[in-house]
Write an enzyme that holds these catalytic residues in place. Sequence first.
Site, mmCIF file in Angstrom:
data_model
loop_
_atom_site.group_PDB
_atom_site.id
_atom_site.type_symbol
_atom_site.label_atom_id
_atom_site.label_comp_id
_atom_site.label_asym_id
_atom_site.label_seq_id
_atom_site.Cartn_x
_atom_site.Cartn_y
_atom_site.Cartn_z
ATOM 1 N N GLU A 145 0.809 -1.218 0.000
ATOM 2 C CA GLU A 145 0.000 0.000 0.000
ATOM 3 C C GLU A 145 0.843 1.269 0.000
ATOM 4 O O GLU A 145 0.390 2.317 -0.466
ATOM 5 C CB GLU A 145 -0.919 0.012 1.229
ATOM 6 C CG GLU A 145 -1.977 -1.074 1.250
ATOM 7 C CD GLU A 145 -3.001 -0.920 0.145
ATOM 8 O OE1 GLU A 145 -3.356 0.228 -0.179
ATOM 9 O OE2 GLU A 145 -3.428 -1.945 -0.411
ATOM 10 N N GLU A 176 -1.623 9.598 0.209
ATOM 11 C CA GLU A 176 -1.947 9.225 -1.155
ATOM 12 C C GLU A 176 -1.269 10.184 -2.131
ATOM 13 O O GLU A 176 -1.272 11.405 -1.949
ATOM 14 C CB GLU A 176 -3.459 9.268 -1.338
ATOM 15 C CG GLU A 176 -3.926 8.841 -2.701
ATOM 16 C CD GLU A 176 -5.442 8.889 -2.813
ATOM 17 O OE1 GLU A 176 -5.932 8.685 -3.938
ATOM 18 O OE2 GLU A 176 -6.109 9.124 -1.794
ATOM 19 N N ASN A 217 -14.729 6.273 7.135
ATOM 20 C CA ASN A 217 -13.673 5.436 7.694
ATOM 21 C C ASN A 217 -12.904 6.173 8.793
ATOM 22 O O ASN A 217 -12.542 5.575 9.811
ATOM 23 C CB ASN A 217 -12.713 4.982 6.598
ATOM 24 C CG ASN A 217 -13.254 3.825 5.787
ATOM 25 O OD1 ASN A 217 -13.844 2.904 6.324
ATOM 26 N ND2 ASN A 217 -13.081 3.883 4.475
#
Length: 379
Positions: A232, A241, A279
């Site tokens: 990831e 990100e 989340n």
Amino acid sequence: MPTPHLGTNLHRRAPLAKLTVSAVLALALSALFAVSPAWAADGQITGLAGKCVDVAAASDANGTPVQLYECNGTSAQKWSVSGDGTLRALGKCLDVVDRSTADGAAVQLWDCSGGANQQWVVTAAHDIVNPAADKCLDVRDNNSANGTRLQIWTCTGGANQKWDAPASGGGTPSGFVVSEAQFNQMFPNRNPFYTYSGLTAALGAYPGFAGTGSDTTRKQEAAAFLANVSHETGGLVYVVEQNTANYPHYCDGNQPYGCPAGQAAYYGRGPIQLSWNFNYKAAGDALGIDLLNNPWLVENDASVAWKTGLWYWNTQSGPGTMTPHAAMVNGAGFGQTIRSINGSLECDGRNPAQVQSRVDAYQRFASVLGVSPGANLYC
């Protein structure tokens, strides 16, 4: 090498349901009653019948046997857990004779060489494990007599394999099955943000992680988690990100709490690249941290970042049918952890290169820990 996933694993999920009061209470109770090792004082390692790991005749000569003996406070019984994964006394290392990985291989004192036969992991279950052999430090024949030779043996959970060990560097040991040296070996190019201490500080939030089942199971779970994390984040290089164009897209306005930190504040962060407002809300509620209003904590506090990764691993099934933690401790295999993290985009032939990247990392990390990766690697 396949391109790392870098933060899209959580982006396409339906909103998560709020954790129930009973679930939160269960998490709190599991942390409260988690057993912590009673670490021995003054560098002694105590075991069967309360006796100590002892260097015979207090000799620092290479090849001196290491044995069980009445605790006497001498230098022959003063051990330190080094940051490189070794156990040291009299300036030398606890060593498996002839680099053997067989049951019954004796241990001795030897010049520190950095070899796999001198690597030891002190676990929260009070085992002292040689990862290369995947075996435990053991009192031969379960004999508590002074002078009984110590050896390695398949881990059984018996009293002759249970030890109270000194803390590493004088602090509190993590009890984690991955040593700092092994962590550094896994992530040689990691971002300084992703600290080993941040990871070990986060472990208390989920004591069942890498602490459930046999020593093999615990190591396999740790390797599986870190392999997915590596995929990831590009080897723990990326904290946030990389595709900033996605940032405004992770605010689900249908949630009653909205996006108080801003429309573009809920982009992927941390080891599992947590994203979406729902989340952040669910992870924050579970961890007792206000991540909905302050999602930046995940990119500014290493312990918080690791906790969000462990939250997902231990409590969320995503597009799968079980949590990644359950997949590893119940024997479903590494492939099911991929399905739970990003199965809707990668599994069932959707993106075999990404799956292979995760499997390759898992196999490498299992090798570092000296454990078989097991079956069912693919999803």
